[in-house]
Design a protein around this motif. Structure first.
Motif, mmCIF file in Angstrom:
data_model
loop_
_atom_site.group_PDB
_atom_site.id
_atom_site.type_symbol
_atom_site.label_atom_id
_atom_site.label_comp_id
_atom_site.label_asym_id
_atom_site.label_seq_id
_atom_site.Cartn_x
_atom_site.Cartn_y
_atom_site.Cartn_z
ATOM 1 N N ARG A 240 0.828 -1.206 0.000
ATOM 2 C CA ARG A 240 0.000 0.000 0.000
ATOM 3 C C ARG A 240 0.867 1.262 0.000
ATOM 4 N NH1 ARG A 240 -5.371 0.009 -1.443
ATOM 5 N NH2 ARG A 240 -6.409 -1.841 -0.610
ATOM 6 N N TRP A 241 1.970 1.245 0.758
ATOM 7 C CA TRP A 241 2.848 2.405 0.811
ATOM 8 C C TRP A 241 3.494 2.656 -0.545
ATOM 9 C CZ3 TRP A 241 4.006 6.812 2.641
ATOM 10 C CH2 TRP A 241 5.256 7.381 2.427
ATOM 11 N N GLN B 270 -5.695 6.522 -1.915
ATOM 12 C CA GLN B 270 -4.607 5.585 -1.632
ATOM 13 C C GLN B 270 -4.043 5.819 -0.235
ATOM 14 O OE1 GLN B 270 -3.672 3.026 -3.272
ATOM 15 N NE2 GLN B 270 -4.610 3.325 -5.283
ATOM 16 N N CYS C 276 -4.165 3.067 2.748
ATOM 17 C CA CYS C 276 -2.916 2.643 3.381
ATOM 18 C C CYS C 276 -3.008 2.809 4.894
ATOM 19 C CB CYS C 276 -1.745 3.447 2.821
ATOM 20 S SG CYS C 276 -0.137 3.004 3.516
ATOM 21 N N ASP D 226 7.517 -5.048 -0.342
ATOM 22 C CA ASP D 226 6.391 -4.822 -1.249
ATOM 23 C C ASP D 226 6.274 -5.846 -2.364
ATOM 24 O OD1 ASP D 226 8.601 -4.100 -2.667
ATOM 25 O OD2 ASP D 226 7.907 -2.097 -3.220
ATOM 26 N N ASP E 233 -4.539 -5.614 -0.029
ATOM 27 C CA ASP E 233 -3.770 -4.895 -1.047
ATOM 28 C C ASP E 233 -4.607 -4.528 -2.269
ATOM 29 O OD1 ASP E 233 -3.999 -7.575 -1.612
ATOM 30 O OD2 ASP E 233 -2.024 -7.770 -2.526
#
Length: 745
Positions: A479-480, A495, A499, A655, A723
């Protein structure tokens, strides 16, 4: 630490504080009473005392005991005694016989006290060592047998006596006859330049107290035997709190249980030259060769002969025997393995392990001894010799495995960085070696490539964004990554909010794992279960995860948990006011977004910037998650005979979800195809049924799902991807959720 707590410091006074000001404050009178007469018996000049009050009468005291015996003190008169200071070796034979091992000032005080009326209050002005020195107990025993030290004030010389160093510490001791005292002692310390009015006010307040503390002193309620030390730091009430806090690192044991402590003997010139025939010859190590950084730097040209415990062994700890600087810790170093033997010299204490200790354990104890906390618990005052009995009683924490491993990792990292530094410097110096500079240039460029790559990789870890993307659990890191590349528009704003929700959700589930491990009620669980039971169809929200985290921070039973409890950081997460406010702000943004109160096109860039700043603050506060591996166990094989489970797992940190499979042998019985969080002791904590992993039937990607909603009619819990937005139902999850208390029976 205590060296700064409770010490009265400068308030930029214009008036210069004098000894007369301090003594006046130590001999207060009632509001309606006139000052009592004071006889001031002083050796030499009264210079440095300041302007004396009119009711003081000065009597000179010669450099012997007999002169004070002729002093006449009427009833109702107080006495201030500032005797001549002289070491015992300079005393005549008669005085040494009458007062064995007394310095002159101590002998003069001992000779005067029995001659005074019982109505007299006495203030002794002596070197501080008399009050707290480890080898002056016999002096205190005689001075305080019939007179109680009711008030003890430590003062730094600061030029009061011009012939004595300005850092020399004096002590002013007010004595009351034992029958008139309440056995409480009040101890204070004064440093800096203070207004006389301030000193009088604070000392008067301290004298009135029956218990507790003031700005620069405290009341010692327990009675002390006459010979006991009166050190300011030794009896400070903060020491008990520091001792209790020390147990957070693990159980404590007295240092004497781990180490024998040897005093080194004074070495003659012949010893230091190494002229003796017997014993080992080696490099001499004195106290000055032990540095505050924990190194031993002897002079190789100075040799000595030693035997027994004087011959230092690798793993010994050396301490400077004289305590010099309050608050800076002891000067301690571990003896390394050297080619030439090291011989203990002057001004050292040698700590030798009673039983074999690992290199890491010895390094831990040495680091502890250099710390302010050990300094505080030892309670020494500047200039004292370290008391071996007191040192043997010093509590030493035995760290748990996680703390020990963290310290070992730090030392290993420091050693690795040092090797890299040495390698880089060696390569740089090779440029001018040899006759061919072109070849040297090519060598430096080619060999330096890996060094430069190391530096570049290491420098990226100072960037918050890189750390979050590479070290956080996959749902958060993924998410980051999207937030990092987002632009300040409507999609980027969403977003950020998504997150934030994933982050708080994951932290709350870590809190759930903590609660299960500690066998305590999970916050808001009954309320969530009641909501599901009454509404028929309900779900978990951003507000739920935030409220759980806030309650984790505020619950008293959770605060009492040991800090070694797995995932304890989640209890502290929302104690930070700024982090809590950031979480609430993002929750409000999320709530507004869901109820069509979104920022318009002109407001969105600013809303994006503000929300991203709040998100980064939350992520910084949650970086502790990177210390706990997030795993899916893909395969298990149990060896029941040996009680060992061989597992295959994938570590879902960073990620990217496509990661290699690793294997491990553990004692636990673990569930295959389930997600786990691993604590610092390597124990796996099951996250099912709140988290579930499988290939998403919609996008066909491996996905982490979280329990999101429940419909009582169908009894099918719905799980939503962390996600992305796809949802699934998981057969059998309703029964599991009832088992852990999230769904009603």
């Amino acid at each position: 630490m205590i060296q700064n707590a409770g010490v009265l410091r400068s308030d930029r006074a214009v008036e210069q504080l004098t000894l007369a000001d301090i003594v006046e404050a130590m001999l207060p009178v009632g509001p309606d009473a006139s000052p009592r007469p004071v006889v001031m018996a002083v050796a030499g000049s009264a210079a440095g005392w300041g302007t004396l009050p009119q009711h003081w009468r000065v009597e000179r005291v010669a450099d012997d005991v007999s002169s004070v015996q002729r002093l006449l003190v009427p009833e109702g008169t107080d006495v201030v005694l500032c005797p001549p200071w002289l070491h015992e070796r300079h005393l005549d034979a008669e005085t040494r016989t009458r007062f064995p091992r007394f310095d002159l000032h101590e002998a003069v005080a001992a000779a005067l006290l029995p001659r005074l009326p019982t109505s007299t209050r006495v203030v002794l002005v002596l070197p501080a060592n008399t009050a707290h020195g480890a080898f002056r107990g016999h002096v205190r025993q005689q001075l305080f047998a019939d007179w109680h030290p009711d008030l003890v004030v430590y003062v730094t010389n600061r030029g009061i006596f011009p012939d004595i160093h300005s850092t020399f510490q004096l002590t002013l001791i007010r004595l009351l006859p034992r029958g008139q005292a309440n056995n409480r002692s009040r101890i204070a310390a004064i440093t800096g330049d203070l207004a006389p009015a301030t000193v009088r006010k604070e000392l008067a307040r301290l004298v009135r107290l029956e218990r507790g503390r003031t700005r620069f002193g405290y009341v010692l309620e327990r009675p002390l035997p006459p010979a006991a030390s009166l050190g300011f730091r030794e009896h400070h009430p903060e020491r008990a709190r520091y001792r209790d806090e020390l147990t957070r690192l693990g159980p404590t044991v007295p240092l004497g249980k781990l180490f024998n402590v040897f005093k080194t003997h004074y070495r003659t010139r012949a010893d230091r030259r190494g002229d003796q025939d017997e014993g080992h010859r080696g490099v001499l190590v004195d106290g000055r060769h032990v540095t505050r950084d924990g190194d031993i730097v002897p002079d190789p040209s100075r040799v000595a002969t030693g035997s027994g415990h004087d011959v230092l062994q690798p793993g010994d700890i050396l301490l400077r025997a004289i305590y010099a600087d309050i608050g800076k810790g002891l000067v301690a170093a571990v003896v390394p393995d050297t080619e030439r033997p090291l011989i203990a010299g002057n001004n050292l204490l040698v700590l030798r392990p009673r039983e074999p200790l690992s290199e890491e354990e010895v390094a831990f104890v040495a680091a502890y001894l250099r710390s302010q906390r050990a300094d505080t618990l030892l309670g020494l005052d500047a200039g004292q010799l370290i008391s071996v009995p007191r040192l043997l009683e010093l509590p030493v924490p035995r760290p748990d495995a996680a703390t020990q491993q963290a310290l070992t990792d730090l030392r290993n990292a420091a050693a690795l960085f040092q090797r890299w530094r040495d390698e880089a410097l060696t390569i740089a110096e090779q440029l001018f070696e040899g006759d061919d500079l072109d070849a040297g240039r090519a060598h430096v460029i080619s060999m330096g490539q890996r060094v430069r790559q190391r530096a570049l990789a290491a420098s990226t870890l100072d960037d918050l964004g890189t750390r979050l993307r590479t070290r956080m659990p996959y749902p958060i890191a993924a998410r980051w990554r999207r937030v990092q590349v987002a632009t300040p528009n409507r999609d980027g704003y969403e977003q950020i909010l998504e997150c934030a929700e994933v982050l708080l959700c994951f932290c709350a589930i870590a809190g759930w794992a903590l609660a299960r491990h500690a066998d305590i009620e999970f916050p808001r669980l009954a309320e969530i279960r009641h909501r599901f039971a009454t509404k028929g169809q309900a779900g978990m929200t951003f507000g739920d995860w935030l409220a759980i985290l806030i309650e984790l921070a505020e619950r008293r039973d959770l605060r009492r948990l040991p800090r070694t409890t797995p995932f304890y950081e989640v209890v502290e997460f929302m104690r930070d006011k700024d982090i809590k406010n950031a979480g609430r702000a993002l929750a409000q943004h999320r709530n507004n977004d869901r109820h069509l109160r979104r920022p318009d096109a002109l407001e969105t860039p600013e809303a994006f910037t503000v929300a991203k700043a709040d998100l980064e603050l939350l992520l910084q506060g949650a970086e502790w998650l990177s210390e706990y591996p997030f795993r899916i166990i893909t395969k298990t094989r149990r060896d029941s005979l040996n009680k060992i489970t061989e597992i295959a797992y994938q570590e879902l940190m960073g990620d990217h979800v496509i990661v290699p499979t690793a294997t491990q042998r553990v004692a636990e019985q673990l569930d295959a195809d389930r997600l786990h969080l691993v604590d610092r002791l390597g124990r796996h904590h099951l996250l099912w049924p709140l988290l579930h992993a499988e290939t998403c039937p919609t996008c066909h990607n491996f996905t982490i799902f979280v329990f999101d909603r429940w419909n009582s009619a169908s009894d099918d819990p719905e799980y939503r991807a962390l996600d992305h937005g796809h949802a699934i139902t998981v057969p059998g999850s309703a029964a599991a959720l009832r088992t852990v208390g999230f769904l009603p029976p």
